[in-house]
Design an enzyme around this catalytic site. Structure first.
Site, short mmCIF file in Angstrom:
data_model
loop_
_atom_site.label_atom_id
_atom_site.label_comp_id
_atom_site.label_asym_id
_atom_site.label_seq_id
_atom_site.Cartn_x
_atom_site.Cartn_y
_atom_site.Cartn_z
N TYR A 117 6.59 6.65 -28.93
CA TYR A 117 5.31 5.94 -29.18
C TYR A 117 5.01 5.88 -30.67
CZ TYR A 117 3.96 5.95 -24.26
OH TYR A 117 3.90 5.72 -22.92
N LYS A 148 -5.54 36.89 -16.28
CA LYS A 148 -6.34 35.66 -16.22
C LYS A 148 -5.51 34.45 -16.65
CE LYS A 148 -8.28 36.41 -20.81
NZ LYS A 148 -9.25 37.21 -21.57
C1 LIG Z 1 -8.62 38.35 -22.29
C2 LIG Z 1 -9.29 39.65 -22.36
C3 LIG Z 1 -8.58 40.82 -22.67
C4 LIG Z 1 -7.13 40.82 -23.10
O1 LIG Z 1 -7.01 40.52 -24.46
P1 LIG Z 1 -5.57 40.56 -25.18
O2 LIG Z 1 -5.89 40.25 -26.59
O3 LIG Z 1 -4.76 39.48 -24.54
O4 LIG Z 1 -5.00 41.90 -24.95
C5 LIG Z 1 -9.26 42.03 -22.59
N1 LIG Z 1 -10.55 42.08 -22.24
C6 LIG Z 1 -11.27 40.98 -21.97
C7 LIG Z 1 -12.71 41.12 -21.62
C8 LIG Z 1 -10.67 39.73 -22.03
O5 LIG Z 1 -11.41 38.64 -21.78
#
Ligand SMILES: *Cc1c(COP(=O)(O)O)cnc(C)c1O
Length: 340
Positions: free
Chosen positions: A248, A33
């Site tokens: 800045y 993601k």
């Molecule tokens: C983002 C997410 C993960 C992964 O989590 P990590 O801590 O990056 O391993 C797993 N399950 C769900 C439902 C998530 O939203």
């Protein structure tokens, strides 16, 4: 232009460690993601396929479609489908949502075991099975998500106990409603690394695969290596006299004559502005003043400047977590895959 390198050797090292924990490559669902945690969705999908990863987790249907050819299984976490696919599974986050899926869609039911964020409630399990059957969806798995797997917490234990109850009940309901075999998964990276005997059907691994998991006193975590490094390129350089200011707000003033170089990486690219005035690079080079939208200045004369190569270290300087440091990196930054 500012750019990112992705270290393939380190990525495969991390996947080797994760495979040891899950005991099988096909029990790893790599979480892609948010542009693969800022690493680059397609770059990471390709490398994962080359390594032999067959499962991926994404947020949206659009992400799922763009990586469909690399995986045999893709779980969409929070989107309702626009098209159907044999490879893509959709998450049910709420009872109301079940009616929105097209007949025949493959779905996985997310159950809230104590994070109180999304997923159906434990008490709604039977109702969910009923509606899923009525809607003629194919239920393949029941899963949950931890709120506190990366810290010592009673909530972690509570959620694990609740998930045992959920599994038992779901198994019975699966028999009754004809959804067998039903699969189960609950582990994110932290939960997978802290469990001694992983015995679920799949683990959803994100930050661990990217080498930035933080978990105290864990030998396997110590062997993980970050794979992303961020570089800026020189735009302009000047020698400043003692007492001159940079950037800045003129918030930085030189203590002595020094060379200050401006690089093409700013908060608009994802180099968080909270690093202004105090940031120090892995090569111990100090920032000079505030980070601008598209550039930032450092006390050095390098042509290319390594901004960070371990998001955990950089995140501490930005008072945030590696996840935010990484996902802030814009998709347009060029990603180069390197071997070492
Ligand atoms: C983002 C997410 C993960 C992964 O989590 P990590 O801590 O990056 O391993 C797993 N399950 C769900 C439902 C998530 O939203």
């Amino acid at each position: 232009m500012a750019f990112i390198t992705l270290n393939k050797t380190n990525f495969f090292n991390n996947l080797d460690i994760i495979t040891q924990l899950t005991c099988a490559k096909d029990k790893i669902a790599l979480v892609l993601k948010d542009n693969a945690y800022g690493h680059g969705l397609l770059e990471i999908a390709q490398l994962a396929e080359e390594y032999g990863i067959t499962k991926a987790v994404v947020r949206s249907c659009q992400e799922a479609q763009s990586v469909e050819k690399y995986f045999s299984y893709i779980l969409v976490l929070s989107d309702t489908p626009t098209t159907s696919s044999t490879k893509i599974r959709y998450t049910i986050n709420d009872l109301e949502q079940i009616k929105k899926f097209a007949k025949g869609s493959k779905v996985e039911l997310k159950v809230d075991s104590g994070m109180n964020r999304n997923g159906i409630e434990m008490s709604e399990l039977r109702r969910a099975f009923e509606i899923i059957q009525k809607q003629k969806l194919q239920l393949e798995a029941v899963f949950t998500h931890h709120s506190s797997a990366d810290e010592k917490s009673e909530v972690y234990d509570l959620q694990n106990r609740n998930f045992i109850t959920i599994k038992k009940e779901a198994q019975k309901l699966a028999q009754e409603y004809g959804f067998t075999p039903l699969r189960f998964h609950s582990c994110n990276s932290a939960a997978l690394f802290r469990e001694e005997n992983f015995n679920e059907d799949m683990a959803r691994v994100g930050i661990g695969a990217y080498g930035c998991l933080e978990l105290e006193e864990n030998e396997n975590v110590k062997r993980l290596k970050p794979i992303l490094a961020l570089y800026g390129e020189k735009l302009s350089s000047r020698i400043l006299k003692e007492g001159e200011c940079v950037g800045y707000g003129a918030s930085f003033q030189t203590q002595e004559e020094c060379r200050v170089t401006n690089y093409d990486i700013g908060y608009g690219d994802g180099f968080l502005r909270s690093c202004s005035n105090h940031y120090v690079t892995p090569q111990n080079i100090k920032i000079a003043g505030r980070i601008s939208m598209d550039n930032s200045s450092f006390i050095t004369d390098k042509e290319k400047l390594l901004i960070f190569n371990d998001a955990r270290v950089a995140a501490k300087q930005a008072s945030t977590i590696s996840y935010e440091m990484l996902t802030s990196l814009k998709a347009y930054l060029k990603r180069k895959i390197i071997e070492q």
